[in-house]
Design a protein around this motif. Structure first.
Motif, PDB file in Angstrom:
ATOM      1  N   ILE A  77       8.560  -9.620   4.198  1.00  0.00           N
ATOM      2  CA  ILE A  77       9.128 -10.058   5.526  1.00  0.00           C
ATOM      3  C   ILE A  77       8.360  -9.129   6.581  1.00  0.00           C
ATOM      4  CG2 ILE A  77      11.065 -11.351   4.676  1.00  0.00           C
ATOM      5  CD1 ILE A  77      12.662  -8.746   5.726  1.00  0.00           C
ATOM      6  N   GLU A  78       7.992  -8.008   5.966  1.00  0.00           N
ATOM      7  CA  GLU A  78       7.329  -6.936   6.918  1.00  0.00           C
ATOM      8  C   GLU A  78       6.446  -6.251   6.385  1.00  0.00           C
ATOM      9  OE1 GLU A  78      10.565  -4.292   8.160  1.00  0.00           O
ATOM     10  OE2 GLU A  78      12.013  -6.057   8.464  1.00  0.00           O
ATOM     11  N   THR A  79       5.191  -5.979   6.865  1.00  0.00           N
ATOM     12  CA  THR A  79       4.151  -5.201   6.163  1.00  0.00           C
ATOM     13  C   THR A  79       3.647  -4.385   7.322  1.00  0.00           C
ATOM     14  OG1 THR A  79       3.318  -7.072   4.975  1.00  0.00           O
ATOM     15  CG2 THR A  79       1.773  -5.416   5.268  1.00  0.00           C
ATOM     16  N   TYR A  80       3.539  -2.823   6.948  1.00  0.00           N
ATOM     17  CA  TYR A  80       3.240  -1.829   7.584  1.00  0.00           C
ATOM     18  C   TYR A  80       2.301  -1.079   7.304  1.00  0.00           C
ATOM     19  CZ  TYR A  80       7.944  -2.509   9.373  1.00  0.00           C
ATOM     20  OH  TYR A  80       9.227  -3.166  10.138  1.00  0.00           O
ATOM     21  N   GLN A  81       1.072  -0.775   8.221  1.00  0.00           N
ATOM     22  CA  GLN A  81      -0.269  -0.219   7.505  1.00  0.00           C
ATOM     23  C   GLN A  81       0.108   1.190   7.934  1.00  0.00           C
ATOM     24  OE1 GLN A  81      -2.846  -2.136   6.213  1.00  0.00           O
ATOM     25  NE2 GLN A  81      -1.747  -3.975   6.881  1.00  0.00           N
ATOM     26  N   VAL A  82      -0.173   1.753   6.664  1.00  0.00           N
ATOM     27  CA  VAL A  82       0.038   3.282   6.903  1.00  0.00           C
ATOM     28  C   VAL A  82      -1.051   3.834   7.345  1.00  0.00           C
ATOM     29  CG1 VAL A  82       0.681   5.478   5.455  1.00  0.00           C
ATOM     30  CG2 VAL A  82       1.642   3.388   4.862  1.00  0.00           C
ATOM     31  N   HIS A  83      -2.276   3.761   6.570  1.00  0.00           N
ATOM     32  CA  HIS A  83      -3.785   4.405   7.072  1.00  0.00           C
ATOM     33  C   HIS A  83      -4.754   3.434   6.660  1.00  0.00           C
ATOM     34  CE1 HIS A  83      -2.565   6.656   2.974  1.00  0.00           C
ATOM     35  NE2 HIS A  83      -3.115   5.345   2.851  1.00  0.00           N
ATOM     36  N   ASP A  84      -4.670   2.207   7.418  1.00  0.00           N
ATOM     37  CA  ASP A  84      -5.697   1.482   7.287  1.00  0.00           C
ATOM     38  C   ASP A  84      -7.101   1.892   7.775  1.00  0.00           C
ATOM     39  OD1 ASP A  84      -5.980  -1.355   6.590  1.00  0.00           O
ATOM     40  OD2 ASP A  84      -6.805  -1.734   8.734  1.00  0.00           O
ATOM     41  N   TYR A  85      -7.235   2.921   8.333  1.00  0.00           N
ATOM     42  CA  TYR A  85      -8.679   3.468   8.700  1.00  0.00           C
ATOM     43  C   TYR A  85      -9.270   3.930   7.590  1.00  0.00           C
ATOM     44  CZ  TYR A  85      -5.240   7.556   9.101  1.00  0.00           C
ATOM     45  OH  TYR A  85      -4.240   8.308   8.687  1.00  0.00           O
TER      46      TYR A  85
END
Length: 459
Positions: free
Chosen positions: A332-340
């Motif tokens: 239900i939720e996705t958070y990008q931690v260090h997509d760089y």
């Protein structure tokens, strides 16, 4: 509960506990600097107890250090929240398996506290093979006036005893003792990666790469195998267990994650061997993001139930995901931690950083998520406002009682003054282990051989 708005206003409350000189007390507001550290001093796990009054850390040297929260004082009210060394002990020693010609490291993989029911504290600690139950207790009195022994403990000649004395308890300096009460060994062929205490507080489970065992705290010579994914032919092995945890309220339910990025929820009421899961959580892969590293970065390194028991949080290499127990097909939720770092996966594979196992934690109300990154950065995500922030645990830019400034990573183009280039990140500085106080906004962050404790700003 302390005010938490904005949620990143953490400040350097007290100190950095340096493991360069382990177990030496540091007075408040002092930071020991060191350009090097021993491998044995690297912190490998961090865990608050159920009240948050104690904080335990384990390191690669097999040692456990327990910090106790300072009691509130009328003369020094700001000291509430500071943690000082309470007890230290050697939990595990290096061993050698002569049958397999393998060394067994003393490194502490996990620590889990048991709820306190009397004056003593109990915790579980594990290395790759053996789980131990420790009792941590205080002693501030000693008995004196024995009839058959003198003050030095030597036996007296019975013929010389002419009077009968009543032994008494005399005050003494406070002594904190850690004693092993149970040793649970010889049950895992592979390395233990997780331990979790059941909500019935009578049992706990330990998980390795291919099996999960259920233990009773009173029985050390046998355990019950509840999950076994080892194939008959090891060449057919396609995934391993990476983490496991019991439900916080239902003693029959637990989850375990795999290196394929899947989560299985099992019900022990269904069968003795939980080889058939009750629920299976998996997100379909986006074909546009498919690459050589897809399987590696999709491996789940940590899984945590929310305090309410309604949600599951998982951490893979690049993201943190929140799953609803009632919806299995996607988070239900996705958070990008260090997509760089997606463009740096090739170099991260070459230096083995792509295999780092980052942990994730909830705050006490399940409204904020915290996890670690590289360059001693750690990330926070507010689930309600959808805001996120990057903070840094560093002795160089942390002054006592100063608010931590948000950090930003610049991917390309012009770099602003307060930004850091992705090419300048130090991948040897990583925050793998974090912990959050169960009811207050106090966090513990382990950065290599340093433990940082931050507290939300108090007005």
């Amino acid at each position: 509960m302390l005010l938490f708005c904005p949620f990143y206003h953490f400040f350097w409350k007290m100190k950095c506990f340096s493991r360069y000189l382990p177990y030496i007390f540091r007075p408040p507001n002092t930071i020991l600097s060191s350009s090097c550290h021993a491998e044995a001093d690297i912190i490998s796990t961090v865990e608050f107890n159920h009240t948050g009054e104690l904080l335990a850390t384990g390191d690669k040297g097999g040692r456990v250090v327990i910090f106790q929260r300072e009691q509130e004082s009328k003369h020094q009210p700001h000291r509430r929240g500071e943690y000082n060394v309470y007890s230290t002990f050697q939990s595990h020693e290096p061993e050698f398996d002569y049958l397999k010609s393998l060394e067994i490291e003393e490194k502490i993989n996990k620590i889990r506290w048991l709820p306190q029911h009397n004056a003593a504290y109990f915790l579980l600690s594990t290395n790759d093979k053996t789980v131990k139950l420790w009792k941590v207790s205080e002693r501030d009195k000693r008995p004196e006036g024995y009839n058959l022994k003198d003050e030095d403990g030597r036996l007296r000649d019975p013929s010389m005893i002419t009077t009968l004395r009543v032994p008494v308890l005399r005050p003494m300096d406070l002594m904190v003792e850690a004693t092993p009460r149970r040793v649970f060994a010889n049950a895992h062929t592979y390395h233990i990666n997780s331990i979790s205490v059941n909500s019935d507080y009578e049992t706990y489970m330990s998980a390795d790469d291919l099996r999960i065992n259920l233990w009773n705290f009173e029985i050390t010579n046998q355990s019950f195998n509840i999950v076994d994914i080892k194939p008959a032919n090891m060449e057919e092995l396609t995934e391993v267990i990476t983490a496991a945890e019991f439900h916080p309220h239902h003693c029959n339910t637990f989850v375990y994650s795999s290196s394929k990025g899947t989560i299985r929820l099992c019900d022990m009421r269904a069968s003795a061997l939980c080889d058939r899961h009750a629920k299976f959580f998996e997100e379909p892969e986006d074909p546009s993001n498919r690459s050589f590293f897809s399987e590696i970065i999709s491996s789940i390194s940590d899984v945590k139930f929310s305090h309410s028991g309604r949600y599951i949080m998982t951490r893979d290499y690049l993201t943190v995901k929140v799953w609803d127990l009632n919806m299995e097909n996607r988070p239900i939720e996705t958070y990008q931690v260090h997509d760089y770092l997606r463009s740096k996966l090739c170099s991260l594979y070459e230096n083995d950083c792509i295999f780092d196992k980052f942990e994730c934690v909830w705050n006490g109300s399940d409204s904020v998520i915290m996890t670690g990154s590289y360059n001693n950065f750690f990330r926070m995500f507010d689930r309600n406002t959808k805001r996120d922030v990057t903070l840094e645990a560093s002795r160089e830019n942390s002054k006592p009682r100063a608010i931590l400034k948000p950090r930003k990573v610049c991917v390309g183009g012009k770099r602003r003054k307060d930004e850091i280039s992705v090419d300048s990140l130090d991948f040897s500085k990583k925050i793998l282990h974090t912990a959050w106080h169960p009811s207050e906004n106090i966090i513990a962050v382990a950065a290599t051989n340093n433990l940082y404790i931050f507290q939300d700003k108090v007005n």
